[in-house]
Design a protein around this motif. Structure first.
Motif, PDB file in Angstrom:
ATOM      1  N   HIS A   1       0.813  -1.208   0.000  1.00 35.66           N
ATOM      2  CA  HIS A   1       0.000   0.000   0.000  1.00 35.66           C
ATOM      3  C   HIS A   1       0.849   1.262   0.000  1.00 35.66           C
ATOM      4  CE1 HIS A   1      -2.868  -3.052   1.452  1.00 35.66           C
ATOM      5  NE2 HIS A   1      -3.782  -2.283   0.870  1.00 35.66           N
ATOM      6  N   VAL A   2       2.144   1.134   0.256  1.00 39.28           N
ATOM      7  CA  VAL A   2       3.029   2.298   0.264  1.00 39.28           C
ATOM      8  C   VAL A   2       2.967   3.051  -1.058  1.00 39.28           C
ATOM      9  CG1 VAL A   2       5.468   2.971   0.335  1.00 39.28           C
ATOM     10  CG2 VAL A   2       4.579   1.364   2.013  1.00 39.28           C
ATOM     11  N   TRP A   3       2.766   2.308  -2.144  1.00 43.87           N
ATOM     12  CA  TRP A   3       2.796   2.915  -3.475  1.00 43.87           C
ATOM     13  C   TRP A   3       1.595   3.822  -3.743  1.00 43.87           C
ATOM     14  CZ3 TRP A   3       7.158   3.257  -5.801  1.00 43.87           C
ATOM     15  CH2 TRP A   3       8.136   2.259  -5.592  1.00 43.87           C
ATOM     16  N   LEU A   4       0.645   3.856  -2.810  1.00 40.50           N
ATOM     17  CA  LEU A   4      -0.454   4.816  -2.947  1.00 40.50           C
ATOM     18  C   LEU A   4       0.043   6.248  -2.774  1.00 40.50           C
ATOM     19  CD1 LEU A   4      -3.178   2.974  -0.806  1.00 40.50           C
ATOM     20  CD2 LEU A   4      -3.138   3.237  -3.306  1.00 40.50           C
ATOM     21  N   TYR A   5       1.226   6.401  -2.133  1.00 38.40           N
ATOM     22  CA  TYR A   5       1.754   7.732  -1.852  1.00 38.40           C
ATOM     23  C   TYR A   5       3.142   7.959  -2.444  1.00 38.40           C
ATOM     24  CZ  TYR A   5      -2.071   7.572   1.477  1.00 38.40           C
ATOM     25  OH  TYR A   5      -3.316   7.452   2.040  1.00 38.40           O
ATOM     26  N   PHE A   6       3.576   7.060  -3.326  1.00 37.76           N
ATOM     27  CA  PHE A   6       4.871   7.216  -3.971  1.00 37.76           C
ATOM     28  C   PHE A   6       4.761   6.945  -5.465  1.00 37.76           C
ATOM     29  CE2 PHE A   6       6.530   6.862   0.312  1.00 37.76           C
ATOM     30  CZ  PHE A   6       7.681   7.651   0.274  1.00 37.76           C
ATOM     31  N   SER A   7       5.654   7.577  -6.215  1.00 37.85           N
ATOM     32  CA  SER A   7       5.783   7.324  -7.651  1.00 37.85           C
ATOM     33  C   SER A   7       7.208   6.895  -7.921  1.00 37.85           C
ATOM     34  CB  SER A   7       5.461   8.584  -8.461  1.00 37.85           C
ATOM     35  OG  SER A   7       4.130   9.014  -8.231  1.00 37.85           O
ATOM     36  N   CYS A   8       7.355   5.822  -8.656  1.00 39.02           N
ATOM     37  CA  CYS A   8       8.690   5.294  -8.959  1.00 39.02           C
ATOM     38  C   CYS A   8       9.315   6.137 -10.068  1.00 39.02           C
ATOM     39  CB  CYS A   8       8.582   3.834  -9.366  1.00 39.02           C
ATOM     40  SG  CYS A   8      10.173   3.022  -9.541  1.00 39.02           S
ATOM     41  N   THR A   9      10.456   6.785  -9.782  1.00 37.08           N
ATOM     42  CA  THR A   9      11.129   7.618 -10.791  1.00 37.08           C
ATOM     43  C   THR A   9      12.131   6.813 -11.601  1.00 37.08           C
ATOM     44  OG1 THR A   9      12.751   8.278  -9.109  1.00 37.08           O
ATOM     45  CG2 THR A   9      10.828   9.704  -9.407  1.00 37.08           C
ATOM     46  N   ASP A  10      12.835   5.890 -10.958  1.00 38.76           N
ATOM     47  CA  ASP A  10      13.743   4.977 -11.666  1.00 38.76           C
ATOM     48  C   ASP A  10      13.917   3.732 -10.805  1.00 38.76           C
ATOM     49  OD1 ASP A  10      15.759   5.502  -9.706  1.00 38.76           O
ATOM     50  OD2 ASP A  10      16.320   7.309 -10.824  1.00 38.76           O
TER      51      ASP A  10
ATOM     52  N   GLU B   1      -1.091   9.468   6.635  1.00 34.47           N
ATOM     53  CA  GLU B   1      -0.996   8.578   5.471  1.00 34.47           C
ATOM     54  C   GLU B   1      -0.459   7.203   5.879  1.00 34.47           C
ATOM     55  OE1 GLU B   1      -0.074  11.672   5.506  1.00 34.47           O
ATOM     56  OE2 GLU B   1      -1.227  12.644   3.907  1.00 34.47           O
ATOM     57  N   TYR B   2       0.523   7.207   6.798  1.00 37.05           N
ATOM     58  CA  TYR B   2       1.072   5.939   7.282  1.00 37.05           C
ATOM     59  C   TYR B   2       0.007   5.131   8.022  1.00 37.05           C
ATOM     60  CZ  TYR B   2       4.006   2.632   9.848  1.00 37.05           C
ATOM     61  OH  TYR B   2       4.556   1.488  10.370  1.00 37.05           O
ATOM     62  N   ASP B   3      -0.766   5.782   8.900  1.00 34.62           N
ATOM     63  CA  ASP B   3      -1.845   5.102   9.623  1.00 34.62           C
ATOM     64  C   ASP B   3      -2.875   4.554   8.659  1.00 34.62           C
ATOM     65  OD1 ASP B   3      -0.609   5.678  11.981  1.00 34.62           O
ATOM     66  OD2 ASP B   3      -1.873   7.409  12.471  1.00 34.62           O
ATOM     67  N   ASP B   4      -3.100   5.273   7.571  1.00 34.55           N
ATOM     68  CA  ASP B   4      -4.089   4.835   6.584  1.00 34.55           C
ATOM     69  C   ASP B   4      -3.666   3.527   5.911  1.00 34.55           C
ATOM     70  OD1 ASP B   4      -6.469   5.238   4.877  1.00 34.55           O
ATOM     71  OD2 ASP B   4      -4.974   5.516   3.278  1.00 34.55           O
ATOM     72  N   ILE B   5      -2.398   3.449   5.515  1.00 32.69           N
ATOM     73  CA  ILE B   5      -1.971   2.213   4.840  1.00 32.69           C
ATOM     74  C   ILE B   5      -1.907   1.047   5.825  1.00 32.69           C
ATOM     75  CG2 ILE B   5      -0.690   3.486   3.091  1.00 32.69           C
ATOM     76  CD1 ILE B   5       1.893   2.591   4.498  1.00 32.69           C
ATOM     77  N   MET B   6      -1.578   1.306   7.097  1.00 28.56           N
ATOM     78  CA  MET B   6      -1.560   0.238   8.096  1.00 28.56           C
ATOM     79  C   MET B   6      -2.974  -0.285   8.342  1.00 28.56           C
ATOM     80  SD  MET B   6       1.526  -0.335   8.720  1.00 28.56           S
ATOM     81  CE  MET B   6       1.328  -1.473  10.091  1.00 28.56           C
ATOM     82  N   LYS B   7      -3.950   0.619   8.339  1.00 24.57           N
ATOM     83  CA  LYS B   7      -5.336   0.206   8.530  1.00 24.57           C
ATOM     84  C   LYS B   7      -5.798  -0.655   7.355  1.00 24.57           C
ATOM     85  CE  LYS B   7     -10.000   1.973   9.249  1.00 24.57           C
ATOM     86  NZ  LYS B   7     -10.866   3.181   9.367  1.00 24.57           N
ATOM     87  N   GLN B   8      -5.466  -0.246   6.152  1.00 27.91           N
ATOM     88  CA  GLN B   8      -5.861  -1.019   4.971  1.00 27.91           C
ATOM     89  C   GLN B   8      -5.199  -2.398   4.980  1.00 27.91           C
ATOM     90  OE1 GLN B   8      -5.996   0.971   1.093  1.00 27.91           O
ATOM     91  NE2 GLN B   8      -5.561   2.918   2.158  1.00 27.91           N
ATOM     92  N   ARG B   9      -3.939  -2.408   5.423  1.00 22.97           N
ATOM     93  CA  ARG B   9      -3.210  -3.689   5.464  1.00 22.97           C
ATOM     94  C   ARG B   9      -3.838  -4.646   6.478  1.00 22.97           C
ATOM     95  NH1 ARG B   9       3.087  -3.314   6.545  1.00 22.97           N
ATOM     96  NH2 ARG B   9       2.923  -2.236   4.533  1.00 22.97           N
TER      97      ARG B   9
ATOM     98  N   ARG C   1      -3.481 -10.168   8.437  1.00 22.59           N
ATOM     99  CA  ARG C   1      -4.166 -10.517   7.183  1.00 22.59           C
ATOM    100  C   ARG C   1      -4.618 -11.970   7.134  1.00 22.59           C
ATOM    101  NH1 ARG C   1       0.602  -9.279   3.295  1.00 22.59           N
ATOM    102  NH2 ARG C   1       1.618 -10.330   5.042  1.00 22.59           N
ATOM    103  N   TYR C   2      -4.049 -12.812   8.020  1.00 15.36           N
ATOM    104  CA  TYR C   2      -4.369 -14.239   7.967  1.00 15.36           C
ATOM    105  C   TYR C   2      -5.682 -14.538   8.680  1.00 15.36           C
ATOM    106  CZ  TYR C   2      -4.062 -19.254   8.888  1.00 15.36           C
ATOM    107  OH  TYR C   2      -4.336 -20.599   8.979  1.00 15.36           O
ATOM    108  N   LYS C   3      -6.547 -15.220   8.006  1.00 14.39           N
ATOM    109  CA  LYS C   3      -7.839 -15.602   8.574  1.00 14.39           C
ATOM    110  C   LYS C   3      -7.779 -17.053   9.030  1.00 14.39           C
ATOM    111  CE  LYS C   3     -12.776 -15.910   7.585  1.00 14.39           C
ATOM    112  NZ  LYS C   3     -13.832 -15.768   6.548  1.00 14.39           N
ATOM    113  N   LEU C   4      -7.952 -17.256  10.321  1.00 13.32           N
ATOM    114  CA  LEU C   4      -7.936 -18.624  10.857  1.00 13.32           C
ATOM    115  C   LEU C   4      -9.061 -19.449  10.267  1.00 13.32           C
ATOM    116  CD1 LEU C   4      -7.214 -18.058  14.652  1.00 13.32           C
ATOM    117  CD2 LEU C   4      -5.919 -19.571  13.153  1.00 13.32           C
TER     118      LEU C   4
END
Length: 432
Positions: free
Chosen positions: A8-17, A50-58, A106-109
């Motif tokens: 989810h980190v890539w929601l706030y980053f763009s890969c330049t190279d 933004e960090y809390d947001d991606i942790m929540k989604q994860r 993320r693991y569902k028993l």
């Protein structure tokens, strides 16, 4: 770019190279070398929301049931249940669920039903196929079997198979079957044959080890197999019969058992014993109660009482139970009994090893036990020597046991008391 799909980190980053990525929030360039560690760290330190947001989604995203990660976790869960004898309901326990969620949100028993009816069944079938493949390649096998009764008074027959593969012993429990009907030799023999037929082993069985029960011995013979009595069980009979045959020992055992019961049922006595042990600066060991089915528990009970005699006597006197105190004569008899039984306890532990073949040790161990008994002059030691003579009479003439001992490089002819029996083995194996 594969990481863009996984994190989810890539929601706030763009890969330049290939080595840099730009933060879409602040425009700063962050080093990116094939993983998102630095990117996540940048968000955590500079953009908390933004960090809390991606942790929540994860945390809200569950691992799919058919993913390799979920399959590996579920298999590990099944292995834990099997190895540790955990109840199936463990997957429903709130504490366990919280623990698993903390490890991987993320693991569902899997449900208890699915764990029982699907995953464990598949693991069982897989394990059974591996065992069957091993047994098919084995030229011969040895079985051990026993009848026992559960706490719900259901009778069971357990059969274990032993093979040697690549010079290593391997043991497999073939079946633990509920046994219906009377425990006759015919019924037991029929059930044993059913189990070995199912595994394709009936013609490969070289020997079967059981206790000394007449029905078990007869059942093995009826099946057409060679029978060997369990050495540890025979030692058990030797000790139990010897203790019963010494009149002065029987009341001592009863008294010792009463002492242990008193401490086990009295919180005050237990606390007082601990306090006295601390004052005397001796080991804070609890007393051990004997069990009918295990002779060595008698040894452990007497040995512990002998060790704690002074502390136990002090507590009994303080609590007004002096009638339970062990006097000098009784303590002397306990000392003699412990000394006489100690070699038998050591032998029982020696032959109970699961990693090594023990059949070649039987004759040397019997020889050592008889010598140990002769060196002691107590009435218990005398009875033990007589019971050994009765139970193990002719053991050196048993060809299989004698051959196993003679072919064992550690013993050869040294394990025999009768030189004629050793000479007989030399004639059978002239190059050994």
């Amino acid at each position: 770019m594969a990481d863009r799909k996984r994190s989810h980190v890539w929601l706030y980053f763009s890969c330049t190279d290939s080595s840099d990525a730009m933060c879409d929030v602040c425009g700063k360039t962050v080093k990116y070398s094939g993983n998102t560690t630095n990117l996540a760290k940048h968000l955590r330190l500079n953009h908390k929301s933004e960090y809390d947001d991606i942790m929540k989604q994860r945390s809200e995203e569950e691992v799919q049931d058919d993913s390799p990660r979920a399959a590996a976790l579920t298999r590990s869960l099944g292995e834990m249940i099997v190895r540790d004898l955990q109840p199936m309901s463990v997957v429903e326990d709130e504490g366990f669920q919280a623990f698993v969620k903390a490890l991987d949100p993320r693991y569902k028993l899997p449900s208890r039903k699915k764990m029982t009816e699907t995953y464990l069944v598949n693991m069982f079938d897989e394990c059974k196929d591996k065992v069957r493949a091993t047994l098919q390649n084995a030229p011969s096998v040895v079985l051990t079997t026993d009848m026992w009764t559960s706490v719900s008074t259901e009778a069971y027959l357990t059969v274990t198979c032993h093979v040697i593969e690549n010079w290593q012993t391997k043991d497999f429990v073939l079946e633990m079957a509920i046994f219906h009907g009377q425990h006759t030799a015919d019924n037991i023999s029929s059930e044993l044959k059913r189990i070995t037929d199912e595994w394709g082993l009936t013609d490969k069985v070289m020997a079967v080890v059981t206790d000394n029960g007449a029905n078990m011995v007869a059942a093995v013979h009826k099946a057409g197999w060679r029978h060997y009595p369990c050495f540890a069980h025979t030692l058990n009979l030797v000790v139990k019969d010897s203790l019963k045959a010494v009149p002065e020992v029987v009341p001592i055992l009863g008294k010792c058992s009463a002492i242990v019961s008193f401490f086990h049922h009295s919180t005050k006595a237990t606390e007082k014993l601990r306090a006295v042990q601390q004052q005397m600066q001796i080991a804070e060991h609890k007393l051990i109660q004997s069990v009918q089915t295990r002779w060595n528990s008698v040894f452990y009970m007497l040995d512990r009482l002998h060790e704690q005699h002074e502390a136990v006597t002090t507590v009994l006197c303080l609590l007004g139970r002096s009638e339970l105190c062990i006097n000098v004569g009784e303590l002397s008899l306990i000392t003699q009994t412990v000394d006489a039984l100690r070699p038998f306890e050591e032998m029982t532990r020696e032959v109970s090893s699961e990693k090594y073949v023990s059949v070649s040790k039987v004759i040397p161990l019997v020889s050592l036990l008889q010598r140990a008994c002769k060196h002691q002059g107590s009435s218990v030691a005398t009875q033990l020597a007589q019971q050994c003579q009765r139970r193990f009479a002719g053991i050196e003439t048993n060809h299989s046991l004698a051959a196993s001992t003679f072919l064992d490089a550690r013993f050869k002819h040294l394990g025999f008391q009768d030189k004629n029996n050793a000479e007989g083995m030399k004639n059978d194996f002239p190059l050994s």
